[in-house]
Design a protein around this motif. Structure first.
Motif, PDB file in Angstrom:
ATOM      1  N   MET A   1     -40.216  60.146  23.091  1.00 52.99           N
ATOM      2  CA  MET A   1     -41.578  59.828  23.535  1.00 52.99           C
ATOM      3  C   MET A   1     -41.677  59.871  25.050  1.00 52.99           C
ATOM      4  O   MET A   1     -40.764  59.458  25.752  1.00 52.99           O
ATOM      5  CB  MET A   1     -41.976  58.447  23.027  1.00 52.99           C
ATOM      6  N   LYS A   2     -42.812  60.365  25.510  1.00 54.58           N
ATOM      7  CA  LYS A   2     -43.033  60.554  26.940  1.00 54.58           C
ATOM      8  C   LYS A   2     -44.069  59.529  27.410  1.00 54.58           C
ATOM      9  O   LYS A   2     -45.000  59.202  26.673  1.00 54.58           O
ATOM     10  CB  LYS A   2     -43.579  61.974  27.131  1.00 54.58           C
ATOM     11  N   GLU A   3     -43.884  59.047  28.622  1.00 54.58           N
ATOM     12  CA  GLU A   3     -44.858  58.080  29.116  1.00 54.58           C
ATOM     13  C   GLU A   3     -46.239  58.719  29.240  1.00 54.58           C
ATOM     14  O   GLU A   3     -46.372  59.887  29.620  1.00 54.58           O
ATOM     15  CB  GLU A   3     -44.414  57.510  30.460  1.00 54.58           C
ATOM     16  N   PHE A   4     -47.270  57.946  28.900  1.00 53.51           N
ATOM     17  CA  PHE A   4     -48.655  58.398  28.967  1.00 53.51           C
ATOM     18  C   PHE A   4     -49.348  57.471  29.962  1.00 53.51           C
ATOM     19  O   PHE A   4     -49.109  56.266  29.942  1.00 53.51           O
ATOM     20  CB  PHE A   4     -49.276  58.264  27.568  1.00 53.51           C
ATOM     21  N   PRO A   5     -50.198  57.991  30.859  1.00 53.08           N
ATOM     22  CA  PRO A   5     -50.795  57.111  31.875  1.00 53.08           C
ATOM     23  C   PRO A   5     -51.572  55.967  31.223  1.00 53.08           C
ATOM     24  O   PRO A   5     -52.509  56.213  30.465  1.00 53.08           O
ATOM     25  CB  PRO A   5     -51.745  58.026  32.650  1.00 53.08           C
ATOM     26  N   VAL A   6     -51.175  54.754  31.504  1.00 55.03           N
ATOM     27  CA  VAL A   6     -51.801  53.609  30.857  1.00 55.03           C
ATOM     28  C   VAL A   6     -53.291  53.526  31.229  1.00 55.03           C
ATOM     29  O   VAL A   6     -54.115  53.039  30.457  1.00 55.03           O
ATOM     30  CB  VAL A   6     -51.035  52.312  31.193  1.00 55.03           C
ATOM     31  N   SER A   7     -53.639  54.078  32.376  1.00 47.57           N
ATOM     32  CA  SER A   7     -55.044  54.078  32.812  1.00 47.57           C
ATOM     33  C   SER A   7     -55.898  55.026  31.973  1.00 47.57           C
ATOM     34  O   SER A   7     -57.110  55.032  32.085  1.00 47.57           O
ATOM     35  CB  SER A   7     -55.126  54.491  34.273  1.00 47.57           C
ATOM     36  N   LYS A   8     -55.271  55.830  31.140  1.00 42.52           N
ATOM     37  CA  LYS A   8     -56.022  56.735  30.265  1.00 42.52           C
ATOM     38  C   LYS A   8     -55.953  56.319  28.793  1.00 42.52           C
ATOM     39  O   LYS A   8     -56.195  57.128  27.885  1.00 42.52           O
ATOM     40  CB  LYS A   8     -55.540  58.170  30.448  1.00 42.52           C
ATOM     41  N   THR A   9     -55.646  55.061  28.567  1.00 45.50           N
ATOM     42  CA  THR A   9     -55.575  54.529  27.207  1.00 45.50           C
ATOM     43  C   THR A   9     -56.860  54.799  26.414  1.00 45.50           C
ATOM     44  O   THR A   9     -56.821  55.004  25.214  1.00 45.50           O
ATOM     45  CB  THR A   9     -55.348  52.998  27.270  1.00 45.50           C
ATOM     46  N   TYR A  10     -58.005  54.798  27.122  1.00 47.25           N
ATOM     47  CA  TYR A  10     -59.286  55.030  26.434  1.00 47.25           C
ATOM     48  C   TYR A  10     -59.298  56.355  25.691  1.00 47.25           C
ATOM     49  O   TYR A  10     -60.035  56.528  24.731  1.00 47.25           O
ATOM     50  CB  TYR A  10     -60.448  54.954  27.442  1.00 47.25           C
ATOM     51  N   ARG A  11     -58.503  57.306  26.129  1.00 50.02           N
ATOM     52  CA  ARG A  11     -58.486  58.603  25.433  1.00 50.02           C
ATOM     53  C   ARG A  11     -57.876  58.485  24.037  1.00 50.02           C
ATOM     54  O   ARG A  11     -58.105  59.326  23.182  1.00 50.02           O
ATOM     55  CB  ARG A  11     -57.701  59.630  26.250  1.00 50.02           C
ATOM     56  N   LEU A  12     -57.090  57.448  23.838  1.00 50.21           N
ATOM     57  CA  LEU A  12     -56.462  57.223  22.531  1.00 50.21           C
ATOM     58  C   LEU A  12     -57.318  56.318  21.655  1.00 50.21           C
ATOM     59  O   LEU A  12     -57.370  56.484  20.437  1.00 50.21           O
ATOM     60  CB  LEU A  12     -55.082  56.578  22.728  1.00 50.21           C
ATOM     61  N   ILE A  13     -57.992  55.361  22.260  1.00 50.92           N
ATOM     62  CA  ILE A  13     -58.696  54.328  21.500  1.00 50.92           C
ATOM     63  C   ILE A  13     -60.154  54.685  21.222  1.00 50.92           C
ATOM     64  O   ILE A  13     -60.668  54.448  20.130  1.00 50.92           O
ATOM     65  CB  ILE A  13     -58.622  52.982  22.262  1.00 50.92           C
ATOM     66  N   GLU A  14     -60.837  55.275  22.206  1.00 46.93           N
ATOM     67  CA  GLU A  14     -62.274  55.515  22.047  1.00 46.93           C
ATOM     68  C   GLU A  14     -62.629  56.382  20.838  1.00 46.93           C
ATOM     69  O   GLU A  14     -63.669  56.154  20.205  1.00 46.93           O
ATOM     70  CB  GLU A  14     -62.881  56.107  23.331  1.00 46.93           C
ATOM     71  N   PRO A  15     -61.827  57.372  20.469  1.00 43.28           N
ATOM     72  CA  PRO A  15     -62.198  58.174  19.289  1.00 43.28           C
ATOM     73  C   PRO A  15     -62.232  57.393  17.974  1.00 43.28           C
ATOM     74  O   PRO A  15     -62.666  57.939  16.962  1.00 43.28           O
ATOM     75  CB  PRO A  15     -61.119  59.264  19.247  1.00 43.28           C
ATOM     76  N   GLY A  16     -61.756  56.145  17.979  1.00 42.93           N
ATOM     77  CA  GLY A  16     -61.902  55.318  16.780  1.00 42.93           C
ATOM     78  C   GLY A  16     -60.920  55.570  15.650  1.00 42.93           C
ATOM     79  O   GLY A  16     -61.278  55.435  14.482  1.00 42.93           O
ATOM     80  N   PRO A  17     -59.664  55.906  15.965  1.00 44.89           N
ATOM     81  CA  PRO A  17     -58.702  56.114  14.875  1.00 44.89           C
ATOM     82  C   PRO A  17     -58.288  54.794  14.232  1.00 44.89           C
ATOM     83  O   PRO A  17     -58.322  53.752  14.888  1.00 44.89           O
ATOM     84  CB  PRO A  17     -57.495  56.728  15.596  1.00 44.89           C
ATOM     85  N   VAL A  18     -57.910  54.839  12.963  1.00 47.51           N
ATOM     86  CA  VAL A  18     -57.222  53.686  12.389  1.00 47.51           C
ATOM     87  C   VAL A  18     -55.879  53.586  13.090  1.00 47.51           C
ATOM     88  O   VAL A  18     -55.243  54.601  13.355  1.00 47.51           O
ATOM     89  CB  VAL A  18     -56.949  53.855  10.877  1.00 47.51           C
ATOM     90  N   VAL A  19     -55.458  52.373  13.414  1.00 44.77           N
ATOM     91  CA  VAL A  19     -54.203  52.208  14.145  1.00 44.77           C
ATOM     92  C   VAL A  19     -53.264  51.262  13.390  1.00 44.77           C
ATOM     93  O   VAL A  19     -53.682  50.547  12.474  1.00 44.77           O
ATOM     94  CB  VAL A  19     -54.454  51.657  15.573  1.00 44.77           C
ATOM     95  N   LEU A  20     -52.011  51.295  13.815  1.00 47.57           N
ATOM     96  CA  LEU A  20     -51.034  50.315  13.350  1.00 47.57           C
ATOM     97  C   LEU A  20     -50.777  49.356  14.503  1.00 47.57           C
ATOM     98  O   LEU A  20     -50.848  49.756  15.670  1.00 47.57           O
ATOM     99  CB  LEU A  20     -49.736  51.010  12.933  1.00 47.57           C
ATOM    100  N   VAL A  21     -50.498  48.108  14.187  1.00 50.42           N
ATOM    101  CA  VAL A  21     -50.212  47.121  15.234  1.00 50.42           C
ATOM    102  C   VAL A  21     -48.874  46.482  14.909  1.00 50.42           C
ATOM    103  O   VAL A  21     -48.676  45.980  13.797  1.00 50.42           O
ATOM    104  CB  VAL A  21     -51.301  46.026  15.283  1.00 50.42           C
ATOM    105  N   THR A  22     -47.948  46.513  15.862  1.00 48.61           N
ATOM    106  CA  THR A  22     -46.661  45.860  15.629  1.00 48.61           C
ATOM    107  C   THR A  22     -46.573  44.575  16.448  1.00 48.61           C
ATOM    108  O   THR A  22     -47.186  44.444  17.506  1.00 48.61           O
ATOM    109  CB  THR A  22     -45.448  46.737  16.001  1.00 48.61           C
ATOM    110  N   THR A  23     -45.811  43.638  15.917  1.00 48.14           N
ATOM    111  CA  THR A  23     -45.517  42.390  16.620  1.00 48.14           C
ATOM    112  C   THR A  23     -44.035  42.074  16.408  1.00 48.14           C
ATOM    113  O   THR A  23     -43.388  42.643  15.513  1.00 48.14           O
ATOM    114  CB  THR A  23     -46.351  41.215  16.051  1.00 48.14           C
ATOM    115  N   LEU A  24     -43.525  41.182  17.245  1.00 44.18           N
ATOM    116  CA  LEU A  24     -42.168  40.680  17.031  1.00 44.18           C
ATOM    117  C   LEU A  24     -42.203  39.188  17.269  1.00 44.18           C
ATOM    118  O   LEU A  24     -42.490  38.729  18.378  1.00 44.18           O
ATOM    119  CB  LEU A  24     -41.172  41.339  17.995  1.00 44.18           C
TER     120      LEU A  24
END
Lengths: 182, 182
Positions: A1-24
């Motif tokens: 996996m390659k780092e993705f600019p955290v300031s561009k997170t909206y490009r991943l979230i705004e399209p409205g995909p179903v996501v998985l959420v992990t916790t520990l």
């Protein structure tokens, strides 16, 4: 996996995909499926509804950390199954053959098989009691640039999922969005 | 347009389409394009980010009412243009040839050309100052059952829109969602 600019997170979230959420939590990794989420603020605040009915609620409340992982169409059946059992009874990484990868900024694990992973910290809990609405800040993000399958899924709220189709390019016309384009 | 059960609003919002939002303030109808929104709570609470930089912010704050209209792919170019000009200067219904239809529960108009329209009232403004995040309650909803084009759009945050592709049916496996299926 390659780092993705955290300031561009909206490009991943705004399209409205179903996501998985992990916790520990106390050494126990878990995964849930989430459909109630949104971008709240540029560059990287996310709203997420995770309620007391979710086993992840306690982990998120206790640790203040999670990872939002974005699955693609090849993971559709697993994603549905993950959303229909509880971490109370099941070790979901093991049960569903997913690979936990350590993050950099949070203890919750990344999911190796996903298209993208966003490390998040809880920054505001003022609407948790009323709406189970956590405000998260994305603190690190990752994508898999070598992945061929990149189509995400959208839950229609009725047990059906719409798969991404073709992409229309309006970059020349969307002048007001230009300020966010790096 | 045919009435759509307001308790099933999540079926329209959860898939994450780009939406249009109408307001009516002092006799002036307006439309904006919105991508930062989510389902917050069953059956019909919606979170929506509309900020002081949007001309609609004043109308929404003053009237406490809006309509969320869901456009499909045939309206993509109009939707982009609507998001790139301001109601301060433009009468958008006129400029873009859209038909305002009176709602039943709110004064903001429905958009005849859209797949669905959701009449909303503001029910919580406690996160407006901090995040421009309004909590809306859907009070009436409408769809156009005769519309052939039903594919919605998802903004990828970079001026490109992903069009809905095919639909996967997991209704048999999604047992935890069954409680919301009418």
């Amino acid at each position: 996996m390659k780092e993705f600019p955290v300031s561009k997170t909206y490009r991943l979230i705004e399209p409205g995909p179903v996501v998985l959420v992990t916790t520990l939590n106390e050494g126990r990794p878990n995964i849930m499926t989430m459909g109630f989420h949104m971008m709240v603020q540029h560059p990287s605040l996310i709203g997420a509804v995770i309620g007391p009915w979710d086993y992840s609620y306690e982990a998120l409340s206790m640790t203040g950390e999670c990872v939002i992982a974005i699955p693609t169409v090849d993971l559709a059946a697993k994603m549905v199954d993950i959303g229909n059992c509880s971490g109370r009874e099941v070790n979901k990484f093991k049960e569903f053959g997913l690979t936990a990868v350590p993050g950099k900024k949070v203890k919750a694990p990344l999911i190796r098989e996903c298209l993208a992973n966003i490390e998040c910290k809880v920054v505001d809990t003022s609407l948790v009691d009323r709406y189970s609405l956590f405000i998260l800040e994305a603190v690190k993000a990752w994508t898999d640039p070598n992945r061929k399958e990149r189509r995400t899924l959208h839950h229609n709220g009725d047990g059906t999922l719409t798969v991404d189709g073709r992409v229309l390019n309006f970059q020349e016309k969307m002048v007001l969005w230009k300020q966010f384009q790096g």
